[in-house]
Scaffold this motif. Structure first.
Motif, PDB file in Angstrom:
ATOM      1  N   SER A  15       0.835  -1.313  -0.117  1.00 12.31           N
ATOM      2  CA  SER A  15       0.081   0.035   0.252  1.00 12.31           C
ATOM      3  C   SER A  15       0.980   1.381  -0.070  1.00 12.31           C
ATOM      4  O   SER A  15       0.257   1.994  -0.800  1.00 12.31           O
ATOM      5  CB  SER A  15      -0.874   0.042   1.219  1.00 12.31           C
ATOM      6  OG  SER A  15      -0.349   0.163   2.361  1.00 12.31           O
ATOM      7  N   THR A  16       1.974   1.278   0.548  1.00 13.01           N
ATOM      8  CA  THR A  16       2.916   2.403   0.582  1.00 13.01           C
ATOM      9  C   THR A  16       3.498   2.522  -0.715  1.00 13.01           C
ATOM     10  O   THR A  16       3.400   3.802  -1.203  1.00 13.01           O
ATOM     11  CB  THR A  16       4.333   1.995   1.585  1.00 13.01           C
ATOM     12  OG1 THR A  16       3.692   1.791   2.983  1.00 13.01           O
ATOM     13  CG2 THR A  16       5.070   3.198   1.498  1.00 13.01           C
ATOM     14  N   LEU A  17       3.780   1.678  -1.513  1.00 12.00           N
ATOM     15  CA  LEU A  17       4.259   1.653  -2.933  1.00 12.00           C
ATOM     16  C   LEU A  17       3.089   2.098  -3.701  1.00 12.00           C
ATOM     17  O   LEU A  17       3.523   2.937  -4.480  1.00 12.00           O
ATOM     18  CB  LEU A  17       4.876   0.357  -3.496  1.00 12.00           C
ATOM     19  CG  LEU A  17       6.200  -0.116  -2.894  1.00 12.00           C
ATOM     20  CD1 LEU A  17       6.398  -1.585  -3.456  1.00 12.00           C
ATOM     21  CD2 LEU A  17       7.291   0.868  -3.053  1.00 12.00           C
ATOM     22  N   ALA A  18       2.029   1.833  -3.495  1.00  9.46           N
ATOM     23  CA  ALA A  18       0.743   2.062  -4.652  1.00  9.46           C
ATOM     24  C   ALA A  18       0.492   3.747  -4.350  1.00  9.46           C
ATOM     25  O   ALA A  18       0.495   4.438  -5.164  1.00  9.46           O
ATOM     26  CB  ALA A  18      -0.278   1.481  -3.954  1.00  9.46           C
ATOM     27  N   VAL A  19       0.796   4.186  -2.917  1.00  9.34           N
ATOM     28  CA  VAL A  19       0.815   5.615  -2.865  1.00  9.34           C
ATOM     29  C   VAL A  19       1.972   6.188  -3.397  1.00  9.34           C
ATOM     30  O   VAL A  19       1.505   7.442  -3.959  1.00  9.34           O
ATOM     31  CB  VAL A  19       0.630   5.979  -1.281  1.00  9.34           C
ATOM     32  CG1 VAL A  19       0.654   7.330  -0.911  1.00  9.34           C
ATOM     33  CG2 VAL A  19      -0.738   5.479  -0.635  1.00  9.34           C
ATOM     34  N   LYS A  20       2.963   5.930  -3.177  1.00 14.93           N
ATOM     35  CA  LYS A  20       4.204   6.568  -3.996  1.00 14.93           C
ATOM     36  C   LYS A  20       4.200   6.715  -5.329  1.00 14.93           C
ATOM     37  O   LYS A  20       4.518   7.663  -6.153  1.00 14.93           O
ATOM     38  CB  LYS A  20       5.510   5.862  -3.468  1.00 14.93           C
ATOM     39  CG  LYS A  20       6.871   6.441  -3.931  1.00 14.93           C
ATOM     40  CD  LYS A  20       7.245   7.840  -3.210  1.00 14.93           C
ATOM     41  CE  LYS A  20       8.547   8.269  -3.436  1.00 14.93           C
ATOM     42  NZ  LYS A  20       8.538   9.630  -2.871  1.00 14.93           N
ATOM     43  N   VAL A  21       3.476   5.328  -5.999  1.00  9.81           N
ATOM     44  CA  VAL A  21       3.494   5.561  -7.544  1.00  9.81           C
ATOM     45  C   VAL A  21       2.632   6.757  -7.918  1.00  9.81           C
ATOM     46  O   VAL A  21       2.796   7.394  -8.973  1.00  9.81           O
ATOM     47  CB  VAL A  21       2.978   4.392  -8.111  1.00  9.81           C
ATOM     48  CG1 VAL A  21       2.585   4.274  -9.527  1.00  9.81           C
ATOM     49  CG2 VAL A  21       4.094   2.948  -7.742  1.00  9.81           C
ATOM     50  N   MET A  22       1.431   6.955  -7.144  1.00 16.62           N
ATOM     51  CA  MET A  22       0.370   7.906  -7.558  1.00 16.62           C
ATOM     52  C   MET A  22       0.918   9.323  -7.265  1.00 16.62           C
ATOM     53  O   MET A  22       0.844  10.109  -8.005  1.00 16.62           O
ATOM     54  CB  MET A  22      -0.643   7.812  -6.729  1.00 16.62           C
ATOM     55  CG  MET A  22      -1.652   6.512  -7.138  1.00 16.62           C
ATOM     56  SD  MET A  22      -2.565   6.583  -8.960  1.00 16.62           S
ATOM     57  CE  MET A  22      -1.255   5.958  -9.751  1.00 16.62           C
ATOM     58  N   LEU A  23       1.879   9.590  -6.033  1.00 15.87           N
ATOM     59  CA  LEU A  23       2.588  10.686  -5.870  1.00 15.87           C
ATOM     60  C   LEU A  23       3.428  11.133  -7.070  1.00 15.87           C
ATOM     61  O   LEU A  23       3.664  12.376  -7.443  1.00 15.87           O
ATOM     62  CB  LEU A  23       3.083  10.726  -4.660  1.00 15.87           C
ATOM     63  CG  LEU A  23       2.319  10.779  -3.413  1.00 15.87           C
ATOM     64  CD1 LEU A  23       2.908  10.451  -2.042  1.00 15.87           C
ATOM     65  CD2 LEU A  23       1.389  11.898  -3.210  1.00 15.87           C
ATOM     66  N   GLU A  24       4.105  10.101  -7.517  1.00 14.40           N
ATOM     67  CA  GLU A  24       5.160  10.483  -8.692  1.00 14.40           C
ATOM     68  C   GLU A  24       4.641  10.978  -9.926  1.00 14.40           C
ATOM     69  O   GLU A  24       5.162  11.316 -10.834  1.00 14.40           O
ATOM     70  CB  GLU A  24       5.654   8.905  -8.949  1.00 14.40           C
ATOM     71  CG  GLU A  24       6.985   8.447  -7.687  1.00 14.40           C
ATOM     72  CD  GLU A  24       8.013   9.329  -7.507  1.00 14.40           C
ATOM     73  OE1 GLU A  24       8.753   9.609  -8.684  1.00 14.40           O
ATOM     74  OE2 GLU A  24       8.391   9.936  -6.707  1.00 14.40           O
ATOM     75  N   GLN A  25       3.297  10.572 -10.059  1.00  4.68           N
ATOM     76  CA  GLN A  25       2.489  11.097 -11.046  1.00  4.68           C
ATOM     77  C   GLN A  25       1.795  12.451 -10.981  1.00  4.68           C
ATOM     78  O   GLN A  25       1.045  12.921 -11.682  1.00  4.68           O
ATOM     79  CB  GLN A  25       1.355  10.140 -11.539  1.00  4.68           C
ATOM     80  CG  GLN A  25       2.122   8.773 -12.181  1.00  4.68           C
ATOM     81  CD  GLN A  25       0.963   8.009 -13.105  1.00  4.68           C
ATOM     82  OE1 GLN A  25       0.314   8.735 -13.866  1.00  4.68           O
ATOM     83  NE2 GLN A  25       1.299   6.780 -13.239  1.00  4.68           N
ATOM     84  N   GLY A  26       2.207  12.865  -9.868  1.00  4.27           N
ATOM     85  CA  GLY A  26       1.615  14.332  -9.364  1.00  4.27           C
ATOM     86  C   GLY A  26      -0.020  14.286  -9.021  1.00  4.27           C
ATOM     87  O   GLY A  26      -0.439  15.100  -9.107  1.00  4.27           O
ATOM     88  N   ILE A  27      -0.176  12.963  -8.660  1.00  2.00           N
ATOM     89  CA  ILE A  27      -1.703  12.814  -8.191  1.00  2.00           C
ATOM     90  C   ILE A  27      -1.636  12.989  -6.764  1.00  2.00           C
ATOM     91  O   ILE A  27      -1.144  12.803  -5.762  1.00  2.00           O
ATOM     92  CB  ILE A  27      -2.093  11.337  -8.246  1.00  2.00           C
ATOM     93  CG1 ILE A  27      -2.051  10.863  -9.756  1.00  2.00           C
ATOM     94  CG2 ILE A  27      -3.615  11.348  -7.886  1.00  2.00           C
ATOM     95  CD1 ILE A  27      -3.137  11.620 -10.498  1.00  2.00           C
ATOM     96  N   GLU A  28      -2.800  13.980  -6.173  1.00  2.00           N
ATOM     97  CA  GLU A  28      -3.286  13.978  -4.874  1.00  2.00           C
ATOM     98  C   GLU A  28      -3.606  13.048  -4.378  1.00  2.00           C
ATOM     99  O   GLU A  28      -4.492  12.573  -4.815  1.00  2.00           O
ATOM    100  CB  GLU A  28      -4.060  15.256  -4.984  1.00  2.00           C
ATOM    101  CG  GLU A  28      -4.392  15.757  -3.292  1.00  2.00           C
ATOM    102  CD  GLU A  28      -5.518  17.076  -3.357  1.00  2.00           C
ATOM    103  OE1 GLU A  28      -5.864  17.250  -2.267  1.00  2.00           O
ATOM    104  OE2 GLU A  28      -5.765  17.538  -4.307  1.00  2.00           O
ATOM    105  N   VAL A  29      -3.140  12.653  -3.104  1.00  2.00           N
ATOM    106  CA  VAL A  29      -3.561  11.564  -2.321  1.00  2.00           C
ATOM    107  C   VAL A  29      -3.839  11.831  -0.863  1.00  2.00           C
ATOM    108  O   VAL A  29      -3.118  12.778  -0.230  1.00  2.00           O
ATOM    109  CB  VAL A  29      -2.303  10.460  -2.334  1.00  2.00           C
ATOM    110  CG1 VAL A  29      -2.640   9.228  -1.612  1.00  2.00           C
ATOM    111  CG2 VAL A  29      -1.938  10.072  -3.728  1.00  2.00           C
ATOM    112  N   GLU A  30      -4.925  11.384  -0.408  1.00  2.00           N
ATOM    113  CA  GLU A  30      -5.244  11.065   0.907  1.00  2.00           C
ATOM    114  C   GLU A  30      -5.241   9.670   1.404  1.00  2.00           C
ATOM    115  O   GLU A  30      -6.065   8.729   0.647  1.00  2.00           O
ATOM    116  CB  GLU A  30      -6.807  11.940   1.235  1.00  2.00           C
ATOM    117  CG  GLU A  30      -7.025  11.942   2.720  1.00  2.00           C
ATOM    118  CD  GLU A  30      -8.358  12.427   3.024  1.00  2.00           C
ATOM    119  OE1 GLU A  30      -8.937  12.472   4.052  1.00  2.00           O
ATOM    120  OE2 GLU A  30      -8.961  13.525   2.214  1.00  2.00           O
TER     121      GLU A  30
END
Length: 334
Positions: A15-30
């Motif tokens: 789950s940590t990696l899934a969040v990081k992959v999204m952040l790398e694409q500039g997606i805002e994450v909560e």
């Protein structure tokens, strides 16, 4: 327009990696984290949420912690999709969490949901067919993105509409964590103490304690399940269980969980663990519980022993003969 993802974050590697992959694409994450009485990721008193909070702070993203309530216990009691090797309702659990996530989407302003699920990693809940069932029954069809295995599935709406770049998503599958560990190194993700996650409901030795609570409770209480991780447990009556601390830390913990009408007991004439009678309390049950307690003291076998009983702040003294052998107490052990 910048898009926002709501991430189910346990604090584990996937789950940590899934969040990081999204952040790398500039997606805002909560992040959304669920606490459970059955988590084994961290210590007895910390819980999985501490790791999820640490990850969220490290990534600089907001996190909301939700408690799995009595409605979740009902899922564990009677899962529609059955159990795994223990009493783990993995499919129903995922559906439950994702339904909660869907409910929270509007409040958070999220456009879609992400998870760290990996195709083929878990035998019950992460098979291709099962993952589709989970997506459909959660009500998140088209809006549930699994970044680590996305290329094994049809594109979701976030991919089709260009909110995320599908080419930068992954095609991980299977039980090995080698690819995830390499990805963690590539993305500079460190300090992941719970790479495989963990649930006490998968442990056969723990299942008997869970079933005991279900079988002997008129009304489910989250406290009863949280305490399954600590102390010695003895069923002394159909609606009564005595918990006996194994050390001072557990004695202290138990003392804070005594509910109105329940009894705390100690041997008065020497060092004694704390015993707590949960549920119905009467004189017969008190005597049985006290005899069990005395097996964990240095009281002389066969002697009459003074037991202090505290109920709702009122104290009384009970005299009990120390007559239980180890064989006697085993009939009560959960």
């Amino acid at each position: 327009m910048k898009r926002k993802a709501l991430a189910l974050l346990s604090g584990g590697l996937d789950s940590t990696l899934a969040v990081k992959v999204m952040l790398e694409q500039g997606i805002e994450v909560e992040a959304l984290n669920f606490t459970s009485p059955f988590c084994t990721c961290t210590g007895k008193n910390a819980g999985c949420k501490s790791e999820a909070i640490r990850v969220a702070e490290e990534f600089g993203i907001p996190i909301k912690v939700m408690h799995k309530g009595v409605d979740y216990l009902e899922v564990v009691r009677a899962p529609r999709h059955g159990y795994g090797k223990g009493m783990n309702p993995c499919v129903d659990c995922r559906i439950f969490l994702l339904r909660k996530a869907k409910e929270y989407m509007a409040e958070s302003g999220a456009d879609f949901v992400i998870t760290g699920e990996v195709l083929g990693q878990r035998p019950m809940s992460q098979r291709r067919y099962t993952l589709r069932v989970i997506e459909r029954e959660s009500g998140l069809e088209g809006l549930l993105l699994r970044p680590l295995s996305a290329k094994h599935f049809e594109p979701t709406r976030p991919e089709r509409e260009g909110w995320v770049d599908r080419e930068k998503l992954l095609a991980i599958q299977g039980r090995s964590r080698k690819e995830q560990m390499q990805l963690a190194e590539d993305l500079d993700v460190k300090n992941y103490p719970c790479p495989a996650g963990g649930c006490l409901l998968t442990e056969v030795s723990f299942v008997s304690k869970v079933r005991d609570v279900f079988d002997h409770s008129d009304q489910l209480n989250l406290r009863d399940f949280r305490l399954l991780k600590v102390a010695r447990h003895f069923r002394v009556g159909p609606r009564t269980k005595v918990l006996i601390g194994r050390n001072e830390a557990e004695n202290e913990l138990l003392s804070h969980h005594v509910q109105p009408g329940e009894a705390a007991i100690r041997w008065l004439d020497g060092s004694s663990p704390l015993g707590v009678l949960m549920g119905t309390v009467d004189d017969v049950l008190l005597e049985t519980a006290a005899k069990v307690l005395l097996r964990y003291t240095k009281a002389e076998p066969g002697s009459d022993c003074r037991i202090k009983v505290t109920v709702d702040g009122s104290e009384q003294m009970l005299t009990v003969s120390h007559t239980f052998s180890e064989t006697c107490i085993e009939q009560y052990r959960v």
